[in-house]
Design an enzyme around this catalytic site. Structure first.
Site, PDB file in Angstrom:
ATOM      1  CD  GLU A 145       6.197  32.588  -2.292  1.00 23.14           C
ATOM      2  OE1 GLU A 145       5.365  33.478  -2.010  1.00 23.14           O
ATOM      3  OE2 GLU A 145       6.147  31.904  -3.328  1.00 23.14           O
ATOM      4  CG  ASP A 152      12.305  13.103   0.352  1.00 24.25           C
ATOM      5  OD1 ASP A 152      11.823  12.037   0.805  1.00 24.25           O
ATOM      6  OD2 ASP A 152      13.035  13.853   1.025  1.00 24.25           O
TER       7      ASP A 152
END
Length: 287
Positions: free
Chosen positions: A91, A195
């Site tokens: 999305e 990360d």
């Protein structure tokens, strides 16, 4: 985007794509905004031999974070292997510029993620990737042992093999483990993004914080914080909100340096000698 890939996505999602717009910001993959008459999608395409594996790992990480119900992630709609490489469709999240209230909410929600207790050991069910580099996630009952063997040691070995560090600059396995056991805590596993630099979160137009591009595993929560400090992009309201849940206990400086060392070694191995001075500085201070 190649016509064959466009048609493949249309077939699998039963949609008709009216417009394709290239997006900037992807270091590893080509990124696109796909628009239909009713919806918009975000798509990444990568021709690398490991692309499908990397996208599968990304999907797995996004799904794992979403299942904690602590912080939002984009819903993945397709993760497909191509004849050459792979693609990921999810999305599209309309971003906005973040304000202090947005960053405060991000801090609270990241702390909630880190409080999620879904494992008794450190690591992850599979290996995954940090950028385009493999990230080893073998399970350990000890956090210092996990960090020494699964994080620092593989990156030091790679840097030596690429002649980015000399033999004398690479700590021995025993030295690495001794320093990790000296500086790193006995702690409970937290689910980490893995990360978390400023390019891997966004604030949606409805003020919802989202995490993207994770490299998840169960580890010490301060790892994510160390990464947020390495390149900036997180303001004081974020850290103040987070500290309400995890107050400082002492020894943060050494842990921050050792956790940032992993990411600096990754950048050294990916991008070369420009990261050598920072790596060398931490090696000199601790090893």
């Amino acid at each position: 985007m190649e016509t064959s890939i466009k048609k493949h996505i249309e077939y699998l999602l039963c949609i008709r794509i009216r417009k394709i717009q290239g997006l900037s910001g992807g270091d590893l993959s080509r990124a696109y905004l796909l628009e239909t008459d009713m919806e918009r999608f975000f798509c990444k395409v990568n021709d690398h031999a490991d692309a499908f594996d990397m996208f599968q790992a990304e999907k797995s990480g996004l799904d794992a974070i979403a299942k904690t119900h602590t912080i939002a992630t984009p819903k993945v709609l397709l993760c497909e292997k191509l004849e050459q490489g792979g693609l990921l469709v999810m999305e599209y999240i309309e971003p906005k510029r973040s304000g202090s209230k947005d960053m405060e909410l991000l801090g609270h929600q990241l702390a909630a993620l880190h409080r999620f207790s879904g494992a008794s050991t450190f690591g992850w069910k599979t290996d995954n990737y940090i950028g385009s580099l493999p990230q080893s996630n073998h399970m350990h009952s000890s956090w210092p042992q996990f960090y020494a063997h699964e994080r620092l040691l593989p990156q030091f070995k790679m840097a030596y093999q690429q002649q980015l560090l000399s033999f004398n600059e690479v700590p021995t396995e025993t030295t690495l483990l001794d320093m990790c056991e000296k500086c790193l805590p006995i702690t409970k596993p937290s689910l980490l993004h893995g990360d978390l630099w400023s390019g891997n979160y966004l604030i949606a137009s409805d003020n919802t914080p989202y995490l993207i591009d994770p490299a998840v595993y169960f580890g010490h929560f301060e790892v994510d914080l160390a990464m947020t400090r390495l390149f900036g992009g997180f303001d004081s309201s974020f850290y103040l909100a987070y500290s309400e849940h995890f107050p400082k206990v002492g020894g943060e400086k050494a842990r921050n340096d050792l956790y940032q060392l992993y990411y600096l070694l990754v950048h050294l191995n990916l991008f070369g000698k420009s990261y050598y001075p920072q790596v060398k500085s931490i090696i000199g201070a601790y090893f």
